[in-house]
Design an enzyme around this catalytic site. Sequence first.
Site, PDB file in Angstrom:
ATOM      1  CG  ASP A 292       3.034  14.607 -11.507  1.00 39.44           C
ATOM      2  OD1 ASP A 292       2.254  15.302 -10.835  1.00 39.44           O
ATOM      3  OD2 ASP A 292       3.309  13.428 -11.218  1.00 39.44           O
ATOM      4  N   GLY A 293       4.000  17.442 -10.450  1.00 35.18           N
ATOM      5  CA  GLY A 293       4.812  17.849  -9.306  1.00 35.18           C
ATOM      6  C   GLY A 293       4.545  19.272  -8.824  1.00 35.18           C
ATOM      7  CG  ASN A 294       2.351  21.959 -11.274  1.00 38.82           C
ATOM      8  OD1 ASN A 294       3.492  21.829 -11.678  1.00 38.82           O
ATOM      9  ND2 ASN A 294       1.323  22.189 -12.075  1.00 38.82           N
TER      10      ASN A 294
ATOM     11  NE  ARG B 294       4.532  15.171  -6.072  1.00 42.11           N
ATOM     12  CZ  ARG B 294       4.960  14.373  -7.042  1.00 42.11           C
ATOM     13  NH1 ARG B 294       5.952  13.535  -6.803  1.00 42.11           N
ATOM     14  NH2 ARG B 294       4.416  14.413  -8.233  1.00 42.11           N
ATOM     15  CD1 TRP B 295       8.851  23.653  -7.478  1.00 44.88           C
ATOM     16  CD2 TRP B 295       7.199  25.062  -6.859  1.00 44.88           C
ATOM     17  NE1 TRP B 295       9.318  24.947  -7.624  1.00 44.88           N
ATOM     18  CE2 TRP B 295       8.319  25.827  -7.253  1.00 44.88           C
ATOM     19  CE3 TRP B 295       6.054  25.715  -6.442  1.00 44.88           C
ATOM     20  CZ2 TRP B 295       8.330  27.225  -7.228  1.00 44.88           C
ATOM     21  CZ3 TRP B 295       6.059  27.107  -6.412  1.00 44.88           C
ATOM     22  CH2 TRP B 295       7.192  27.835  -6.806  1.00 44.88           C
TER      23      TRP B 295
ATOM     24  CG  LEU C 129       5.531  24.112 -30.776  1.00 39.81           C
ATOM     25  CD1 LEU C 129       6.161  22.732 -30.884  1.00 39.81           C
ATOM     26  CD2 LEU C 129       6.048  24.819 -29.519  1.00 39.81           C
TER      27      LEU C 129
ATOM     28  CG  HIS D 295      -1.741  23.963 -10.190  1.00 38.17           C
ATOM     29  ND1 HIS D 295      -1.149  22.773 -10.544  1.00 38.17           N
ATOM     30  CD2 HIS D 295      -2.720  23.645  -9.297  1.00 38.17           C
ATOM     31  CE1 HIS D 295      -1.754  21.780  -9.896  1.00 38.17           C
ATOM     32  NE2 HIS D 295      -2.690  22.285  -9.121  1.00 38.17           N
TER      33      HIS D 295
ATOM     34  NE  ARG E  81      -5.386  16.914  -9.182  1.00 35.84           N
ATOM     35  CZ  ARG E  81      -4.083  17.109  -9.277  1.00 35.84           C
ATOM     36  NH1 ARG E  81      -3.590  18.293  -9.025  1.00 35.84           N
ATOM     37  NH2 ARG E  81      -3.266  16.147  -9.607  1.00 35.84           N
TER      38      ARG E  81
ATOM     39  NE  ARG F   7      -2.962  20.064  -4.829  1.00 37.51           N
ATOM     40  CZ  ARG F   7      -2.087  19.139  -5.218  1.00 37.51           C
ATOM     41  NH1 ARG F   7      -1.173  18.699  -4.367  1.00 37.51           N
ATOM     42  NH2 ARG F   7      -2.134  18.637  -6.419  1.00 37.51           N
TER      43      ARG F   7
ATOM     44  NE  ARG G 212       3.840  11.374 -13.932  1.00 38.12           N
ATOM     45  CZ  ARG G 212       2.614  10.941 -13.706  1.00 38.12           C
ATOM     46  NH1 ARG G 212       2.118   9.971 -14.412  1.00 38.12           N
ATOM     47  NH2 ARG G 212       1.884  11.489 -12.762  1.00 38.12           N
TER      48      ARG G 212
HETATM   49  C1  FPP Z   1       0.140  17.941 -11.906  1.00 33.69           C
HETATM   50  O1  FPP Z   1       0.738  18.364 -10.700  1.00 33.69           O
HETATM   51  C2  FPP Z   1      -0.300  19.070 -12.665  1.00 33.69           C
HETATM   52  C3  FPP Z   1      -1.585  19.306 -13.054  1.00 33.69           C
HETATM   53  C4  FPP Z   1      -2.706  18.445 -12.731  1.00 33.69           C
HETATM   54  C5  FPP Z   1      -1.918  20.503 -13.836  1.00 33.69           C
HETATM   55  C6  FPP Z   1      -0.908  20.966 -14.818  1.00 33.69           C
HETATM   56  C7  FPP Z   1      -1.226  22.354 -15.135  1.00 33.69           C
HETATM   57  C8  FPP Z   1      -0.387  23.385 -15.313  1.00 33.69           C
HETATM   58  C9  FPP Z   1       1.071  23.296 -15.352  1.00 33.69           C
HETATM   59  C10 FPP Z   1      -0.926  24.764 -15.481  1.00 33.69           C
HETATM   60  C11 FPP Z   1      -2.209  24.914 -16.200  1.00 33.69           C
HETATM   61  C12 FPP Z   1      -2.099  24.661 -17.649  1.00 33.69           C
HETATM   62  C13 FPP Z   1      -2.223  25.577 -18.589  1.00 33.69           C
HETATM   63  C14 FPP Z   1      -2.172  25.133 -20.030  1.00 33.69           C
HETATM   64  C15 FPP Z   1      -2.407  27.002 -18.318  1.00 33.69           C
HETATM   65  P1  FPP Z   1       0.089  17.881  -9.346  1.00 33.69           P
HETATM   66  O2  FPP Z   1      -0.848  18.903  -8.873  1.00 33.69           O
HETATM   67  O3  FPP Z   1      -0.500  16.508  -9.547  1.00 33.69           O
HETATM   68  O4  FPP Z   1       1.340  17.800  -8.435  1.00 33.69           O
HETATM   69  P2  FPP Z   1       1.572  16.778  -7.222  1.00 33.69           P
HETATM   70  O5  FPP Z   1       1.598  15.393  -7.821  1.00 33.69           O
HETATM   71  O6  FPP Z   1       2.891  17.199  -6.684  1.00 33.69           O
HETATM   72  O7  FPP Z   1       0.443  16.982  -6.267  1.00 33.69           O
END
Ligand code: FPP
Length: 255
Positions: free
Chosen positions: A34-36, A38-39, A145, A51, A85, A47, A202
């Site tokens: 989580d946090g992509n 906001r990053w 793994l 990711h 989304r 956004r 998390r």
């Molecule tokens: C949550 O951050 C993240 C996701 C919903 C997607 C996670 C996916 C990846 C890391 C990449 C794709 C995966 C693969 C296996 C290639 P958010 O968007 O909810 O962040 P936010 O809460 O800051 O808005």
Amino acid sequence: MKIFKNLFWKQENTYNVGNIDLENLPVHIAIIMDGNGRWAKKRGLPRTAGHKAGVEALRDIIRTCSRLGIKYLSLYAFSTENWKRPQEEVNGLMQLLVLYLRKEVEELHENHVKINVIGDIQGLPENARQEVEAAVARTENNDGLVVNIALNYGGRAEIIQAVKEISRRAKRNELDIEAIDEEIFSKFLYTKGIPDPDLVIRPSGELRISNFLLWQIAYSEFWFSNIYWPDFTGKNLVEAIIDYQKRDRRYGGVK
Ligand code: FPP
């Protein structure tokens, strides 16, 4: 100590594993990445850029888990709720998944990683489903793994599909209702044959489970951090494992 039990990976990127007890590792680690968003926002980026950076973090974590000798790593990549989304973001995530698998499967395979999927992949776009199936097939005989990718996954949806299948079998007299216990029920979940997570991580400061592995986390240990997922490194993972090793797991009993 700087030595990892499992040194398959060619590219060196060692972390000081400090006080980690290699004899008491969690067997199964589950991560809510989580946090992509906001990053990316913090950097004035879209956004999808978050990711993309999240995939880079994922690479480091898979490598670290593999080197440490962790047996199962479950990753929450796309939930049943994530379809809400914006279409552009959903498309971006699916595209990223396809590109990631296309690019990485061979290296994962060389490093003995087995890719497994939990969730209803029939609901994914055709090209994403095909890529996922190809990655699973390519790595199915690997004994390293196990990377368990949750795609179109929801804990409640998983439990409901299990109840439906159990009911169908009971109706056909293939299953004795009175004999259903936790072990039998678990066999109808996507995670059939995989032990429950020992440690759930998390990042990003959120303190919730968001419909991830609801049945399986009954006795999991939790580790939260304020770091956004794209900034999460193997070092943070080692920190989480060391904290986990200090926990006293009693499973409702006493010691
Ligand atoms: C949550 O951050 C993240 C996701 C919903 C997607 C996670 C996916 C990846 C890391 C990449 C794709 C995966 C693969 C296996 C290639 P958010 O968007 O909810 O962040 P936010 O809460 O800051 O808005």
